[in-house]
Motif scaffolding. Structure first.
Motif, PDB file in Angstrom:
ATOM      1  N   MET A  20       9.233  -6.064 -16.806  1.00  0.00           N
ATOM      2  CA  MET A  20       9.099  -6.620 -15.463  1.00  0.00           C
ATOM      3  C   MET A  20      10.209  -5.984 -14.618  1.00  0.00           C
ATOM      4  O   MET A  20      11.383  -6.040 -14.997  1.00  0.00           O
ATOM      5  CB  MET A  20       9.311  -8.142 -15.465  1.00  0.00           C
ATOM      6  N   ALA A  21       9.826  -5.396 -13.490  1.00  0.00           N
ATOM      7  CA  ALA A  21      10.837  -4.773 -12.629  1.00  0.00           C
ATOM      8  C   ALA A  21      11.413  -5.819 -11.680  1.00  0.00           C
ATOM      9  O   ALA A  21      10.727  -6.778 -11.314  1.00  0.00           O
ATOM     10  CB  ALA A  21      10.217  -3.630 -11.844  1.00  0.00           C
ATOM     11  N   ASP A  22      12.670  -5.633 -11.286  1.00  0.00           N
ATOM     12  CA  ASP A  22      13.294  -6.566 -10.343  1.00  0.00           C
ATOM     13  C   ASP A  22      12.746  -6.387  -8.930  1.00  0.00           C
ATOM     14  O   ASP A  22      12.522  -7.347  -8.218  1.00  0.00           O
ATOM     15  CB  ASP A  22      14.811  -6.329 -10.291  1.00  0.00           C
ATOM     16  N   PHE A  23      12.607  -5.109  -8.561  1.00  0.00           N
ATOM     17  CA  PHE A  23      12.134  -4.790  -7.217  1.00  0.00           C
ATOM     18  C   PHE A  23      11.299  -3.519  -7.257  1.00  0.00           C
ATOM     19  O   PHE A  23      11.330  -2.779  -8.237  1.00  0.00           O
ATOM     20  CB  PHE A  23      13.311  -4.485  -6.263  1.00  0.00           C
ATOM     21  N   ALA A  24      10.589  -3.293  -6.144  1.00  0.00           N
ATOM     22  CA  ALA A  24      10.030  -1.970  -5.904  1.00  0.00           C
ATOM     23  C   ALA A  24      10.424  -1.569  -4.492  1.00  0.00           C
ATOM     24  O   ALA A  24      10.744  -2.419  -3.662  1.00  0.00           O
ATOM     25  CB  ALA A  24       8.522  -1.990  -6.061  1.00  0.00           C
ATOM     26  N   ILE A  25      10.447  -0.257  -4.251  1.00  0.00           N
ATOM     27  CA  ILE A  25      10.759   0.248  -2.911  1.00  0.00           C
ATOM     28  C   ILE A  25       9.549   1.030  -2.402  1.00  0.00           C
ATOM     29  O   ILE A  25       9.123   2.000  -3.023  1.00  0.00           O
ATOM     30  CB  ILE A  25      12.004   1.154  -2.941  1.00  0.00           C
ATOM     31  N   ALA A  26       8.998   0.568  -1.288  1.00  0.00           N
ATOM     32  CA  ALA A  26       7.776   1.168  -0.764  1.00  0.00           C
ATOM     33  C   ALA A  26       7.996   2.602  -0.311  1.00  0.00           C
ATOM     34  O   ALA A  26       7.251   3.517  -0.678  1.00  0.00           O
ATOM     35  CB  ALA A  26       7.255   0.325   0.399  1.00  0.00           C
ATOM     36  N   ASN A  27       9.033   2.809   0.450  1.00  0.00           N
ATOM     37  CA  ASN A  27       9.291   4.102   1.081  1.00  0.00           C
ATOM     38  C   ASN A  27       9.420   5.258   0.094  1.00  0.00           C
ATOM     39  O   ASN A  27       8.982   6.375   0.367  1.00  0.00           O
ATOM     40  CB  ASN A  27      10.560   3.996   1.937  1.00  0.00           C
ATOM     41  N   THR A  28      10.010   5.006  -1.052  1.00  0.00           N
ATOM     42  CA  THR A  28      10.234   6.088  -2.009  1.00  0.00           C
ATOM     43  C   THR A  28       9.319   5.998  -3.235  1.00  0.00           C
ATOM     44  O   THR A  28       9.321   6.903  -4.061  1.00  0.00           O
ATOM     45  CB  THR A  28      11.698   6.078  -2.509  1.00  0.00           C
ATOM     46  N   GLY A  29       8.548   4.936  -3.373  1.00  0.00           N
ATOM     47  CA  GLY A  29       7.721   4.774  -4.570  1.00  0.00           C
ATOM     48  C   GLY A  29       8.585   4.571  -5.800  1.00  0.00           C
ATOM     49  O   GLY A  29       8.500   5.324  -6.769  1.00  0.00           O
ATOM     50  N   SER A  44       0.828  -1.208   0.000  1.00  0.00           N
ATOM     51  CA  SER A  44       0.000   0.000   0.000  1.00  0.00           C
ATOM     52  C   SER A  44       0.866   1.264   0.000  1.00  0.00           C
ATOM     53  O   SER A  44       0.527   2.263  -0.636  1.00  0.00           O
ATOM     54  CB  SER A  44      -0.993  -0.004   1.171  1.00  0.00           C
ATOM     55  N   GLN A  45       1.986   1.185   0.687  1.00  0.00           N
ATOM     56  CA  GLN A  45       2.841   2.377   0.694  1.00  0.00           C
ATOM     57  C   GLN A  45       3.472   2.621  -0.685  1.00  0.00           C
ATOM     58  O   GLN A  45       3.564   3.761  -1.138  1.00  0.00           O
ATOM     59  CB  GLN A  45       3.946   2.225   1.731  1.00  0.00           C
ATOM     60  N   PHE A  46       3.867   1.551  -1.341  1.00  0.00           N
ATOM     61  CA  PHE A  46       4.410   1.718  -2.688  1.00  0.00           C
ATOM     62  C   PHE A  46       3.366   2.342  -3.612  1.00  0.00           C
ATOM     63  O   PHE A  46       3.645   3.310  -4.333  1.00  0.00           O
ATOM     64  CB  PHE A  46       4.887   0.380  -3.268  1.00  0.00           C
ATOM     65  N   LEU A  47       2.139   1.800  -3.580  1.00  0.00           N
ATOM     66  CA  LEU A  47       1.076   2.312  -4.456  1.00  0.00           C
ATOM     67  C   LEU A  47       0.824   3.794  -4.178  1.00  0.00           C
ATOM     68  O   LEU A  47       0.729   4.619  -5.088  1.00  0.00           O
ATOM     69  CB  LEU A  47      -0.221   1.514  -4.251  1.00  0.00           C
ATOM     70  N   MET A  48       0.757   4.132  -2.903  1.00  0.00           N
ATOM     71  CA  MET A  48       0.479   5.518  -2.515  1.00  0.00           C
ATOM     72  C   MET A  48       1.605   6.452  -2.982  1.00  0.00           C
ATOM     73  O   MET A  48       1.355   7.508  -3.548  1.00  0.00           O
ATOM     74  CB  MET A  48       0.330   5.594  -1.001  1.00  0.00           C
ATOM     75  N   ASN A  49       2.841   6.043  -2.758  1.00  0.00           N
ATOM     76  CA  ASN A  49       3.963   6.904  -3.136  1.00  0.00           C
ATOM     77  C   ASN A  49       4.093   7.061  -4.644  1.00  0.00           C
ATOM     78  O   ASN A  49       4.374   8.147  -5.148  1.00  0.00           O
ATOM     79  CB  ASN A  49       5.269   6.372  -2.535  1.00  0.00           C
ATOM     80  N   TRP A  50       3.886   5.973  -5.381  1.00  0.00           N
ATOM     81  CA  TRP A  50       3.974   6.059  -6.847  1.00  0.00           C
ATOM     82  C   TRP A  50       2.902   7.011  -7.372  1.00  0.00           C
ATOM     83  O   TRP A  50       3.148   7.819  -8.261  1.00  0.00           O
ATOM     84  CB  TRP A  50       3.822   4.663  -7.457  1.00  0.00           C
TER      85      TRP A  50
END
Ligand code: SF4
Lengths: 240, 501
Positions: free
Chosen positions: A146-155, A64-70
């Protein structure tokens, strides 16, 4: 065969090997050492501040944090159950945008969800000669990886370059779609960097790109504008 | 050479694609979205002061062991297939860069922002050889078209308004363009896309170089640094020798403090780690990668207890925005590549000719706002005092008189300026810059008085610009255009807010 004359680059390289010694020694001397240090220096602290190192979100919070930040960076972010839903999402996007040319990474899971049609020209990265692929990426309206990773804190989506996944895919098209598995979303950048650190040496991809939203600039009267060089519209699809 | 040589037809099509409805709608869509999206409550990463201190520690450690980490970086980069070159002086760096360009028979070079390139005056050297340098950062592109130099590390064209930019673009586009940000940016995009596709070489700066893997990291919002390291077949990266950090985990700290200090962002839109040239099977990225490591006066600061810390600078520009003097006189008044407080320190340190550059250290109020803003806690105000002392000792007191004392005199002699000065913290009172406001504290010219030892008679000539500035100081403080100042203040406010806990 080769002529006697060395290439300028080879000469520069040799020059550099010699220069390195005096250059580094000079630095060592200025720092009060007679010879350059050859053993790793001890460190009292390194990396992020202690309170942050232990910071971890549970998997649902990360998503949810990733979605919100993006989204707050100006991108579109959705969570989808599986790749079948991703296919529907992409079909809709292609239709809405009236896209005619798209390009995607050469990835088995993407093969199932993006396909060519009479109105849609699809290029798969890696299946043509280099120049043709780059040309296709420059012309494409949508690029899908396809992304390798996502980072929630920074989107942020983290995308490495591979023979199947060129850097151009997430850079040249007007619309960028990055797909990431829910399990690959990390809490913070440090969690991703510690994985990258294990690649040091031969396994390191030539490019690792951290992408956080659409390309932007504030260089004209500090007025925010989008898509100056990179994609203007960015979609992140979280699967699972 | 071989490789990518796009047909004219492609350019035509790209030009069409870029000017069509599709892109315009895309821009409108996202801009609207961003403007209306409420500033999300930033997830806190703990105490900013702790991060600053950590950033400082990492930089201190790296610089103190620079010989080790540089060697490590170089070895790893070579193992990854990259070429490394060392340049003790700007001249040497230019020669190396030119040799590479000529070997590649380059006709045009696309460049993303690099302060080192400015330091080398590389564009002039390229132009002299008939090689076209193309600045691709939107702000840099604008001022290159105008034939000017950057006035701010991060907002190089902050002194230009929209109409001036529209006029510049109209001239090269051959048609009248409206003073509309989206249209102007779209025009620049299409122009620069062509340049990227035609360029023989991509040139970048380097924000951080990671010793343990031989990688280097580029931060950008527009994506031009990515373009420069993706499209052309050869890449040249210019790097100050102090740009090193030891490891990937240290990058998390730099990535946390650099964008926050610079623009208030959590992270720039793009952060790209480049690890050597492209792998053989990769479809894009440069076939050949050259990194030129520059000293140019930097090593002279090593081992100097007063100035070594200046090498900790991560070029975020926060001290410029915070500096009341910079906000008054603007970037160009500093005369060299670096402006603001960091420029006032670096310029005399990196240039040998002190008669010419020594006075730049006086373009400061010693108020300490720069230190407050600096994400790696460089005591710039102390360094400025040391530099002034050097000037005094060398008999360059005229400048100190004029820019130190006289500005003060001007301030007290005029009610209007006095109020302005107080408001902006122009003349010390040890202001603490927070949230774009500066509150007054402590006594102003203490440092000044302490150091004002018997002045020798100086017959040194000023550089012309300083003469001019000095003339103006006799009458009025030199002020930036209000609109430019407003933009600066906006940047400052934004950055300030993001530091709130
Ligand atoms: S001195 Fe500090 S605030 Fe100024 S540019 Fe360098 S790091 Fe940023």
């Amino acid at each position: 065969m080769k002529t006697e004359k060395k290439s300028v680059i080879a000469e520069l390289h040799e020059q550099s090997l010699q220069k390195q010694e005096t250059f580094i020694k000079h630095i060592a001397n200025r720092l009060g050492r007679e010879q350059p240090l050859t053993t790793p220096p001890k460190r009292s602290v390194s990396g992020a501040v202690d309170s942050w190192r232990t910071h971890t979100l549970d998997p649902e919070e990360r998503i949810s944090q990733f979605l919100m930040n993006w989204e707050s960076l100006g991108g579109s972010a959705v969570r989808l159950a599986d790749m079948a839903e991703a296919k529907n999402y992409l079909d809709r996007l292609i239709g809405e945008m009236k896209a005619k040319k798209i390009i995607r990474e050469d990835h088995p899971e993407l093969a199932q969800i993006v396909s060519e049609s009479p109105d849609l020209h699809l290029t798969v990265w890696g299946d043509k000669d280099f120049a043709a692929m780059r040309k296709a990426a420059a012309e494409a309206e949508i690029g899908i990886v396809m992304a390798d990773f996502a980072i929630a804190n920074t989107g942020t989506l983290v995308i490495t370059s591979t023979p199947q996944r060129g850097r151009s895919l997430s850079l040249l098209p007007t619309i960028f779609v990055g797909i990431v598995k829910a399990k690959d979303i990390q809490t913070k950048m440090g969690d991703v960097l510690s994985v990258i650190q294990t690649w040091n040496g031969k396994e390191m991809p030539a490019g690792i790109h951290f992408v956080s939203g659409p390309s932007r600039s504030a260089d004209i009267e500090s007025d925010l504008t989008i898509g100056v060089h990179g994609p203007s519209i960015v979609h992140a699809l979280v699967i699972g | 050479m071989g490789g990518f040589n796009p047909a004219v037809k492609l350019e035509e099509r790209i030009r069409q694609a870029l000017n069509d409805e599709f892109l315009r709608n895309a821009v409108k869509f996202t801009t609207g979205r961003l403007r209306s999206s409420k500033q999300q409550a930033a997830e806190q990463m703990g105490n900013w002061e702790e991060w600053r201190e950590r950033g400082r520690q990492i930089r201190l450690h790296t610089i103190a062991h620079l010989d080790y980490y540089l060697n490590q970086f170089v070895q790893n980069l070579r193992e990854a297939g990259g070429y490394v070159h060392f340049a003790s002086t700007a001249q040497e760096a230019v020669e190396i860069a030119m040799q590479i360009m000529e070997e590649k028979q380059a006709k045009s070079v696309v460049k993303s922002k690099s302060m080192v390139s400015e330091e080398l005056h590389l564009n002039d050297a390229m132009a002299a050889k008939g090689i076209e340098p193309v600045e691709t950062d939107l702000g840099e592109y604008i001022i290159q078209l105008a034939g000017e130099t950057p006035s701010h590390i991060l907002a190089p064209a902050i002194h230009k308004n929209r109409q001036q930019i529209a006029d510049l673009f109209s001239e090269i586009g051959g048609e009248k363009l409206p003073a509309d940000t989206a249209v102007l940016a779209g025009f620049a995009r299409s122009q620069l896309r062509e340049k990227f596709l035609q360029a023989d070489i991509g040139m970048t700066g380097c924000n951080f170089a990671i010793a343990e893997s031989g990688s280097f990291v580029l931060f950008s919002n527009e994506g031009n640094a990515r373009m420069c390291s993706t499209v052309p077949r050869t890449q040249i990266t210019l790097m100050g020798m102090e740009r090193i950090i030891p490891s990937w985990e240290d990058l998390e700290v730099m990535a946390a403090i650099l964008p926050r200090a610079a623009t208030g962002q959590k992270l720039t839109v793009y952060m790209s780690a480049i690890n050597g040239p492209k792998r053989a099977a990769d479809g894009d990225g440069p076939d050949e990668l050259h990194v030129i490591i520059l000293d140019n006066g930097r090593s002279q600061q090593l081992g100097d207890p007063e100035f070594q810390e200046v090498l900790n600078c991560i070029r975020c520009g926060a001290c410029l925005n915070a500096c009341p003097v910079y906000r008054h006189i603007g970037g160009h008044a500093y005369g060299w590549v670096y402006s603001g407080p960091i420029g006032a320190v670096l310029t005399p340190l990196l240039n040998e000719d002190q008669d010419q550059w020594g006075e730049v250290a006086n373009a400061s109020s010693l108020c300490g706002a720069c230190y407050e803003a600096c994400p790696v806690k460089i005591p710039l105000h102390d360094m400025l005092v040391y530099l002034r002392r050097r000037n005094v000792e060398a008999g360059r007191t005229d400048a100190t008189e004029r820019l130190g004392m006289k500005t003060y005199k001007v301030a007290v002699s005029s009610q209007r300026f006095y109020q302005l000065a107080l408001k902006l913290g122009q003349f010390g009172q040890k202001p603490l810059a927070r949230n774009g406001e500066i509150t007054a504290k402590v006594g102003p010219l203490e440092a000044w008085n302490r150091l004002r030892v018997a002045p020798a008679l100086a017959k040194k000539s000023f550089r012309d610009s300083w003469k001019e500035l000095d003339m103006e100081l006799q009458h009025e403080l030199v002020e930036l255009k209000p609109e430019t100042k407003a933009r600066m203040e906006a940047i400052l406010r934004k950055r300030g807010n993001s530091h709130e806990n």
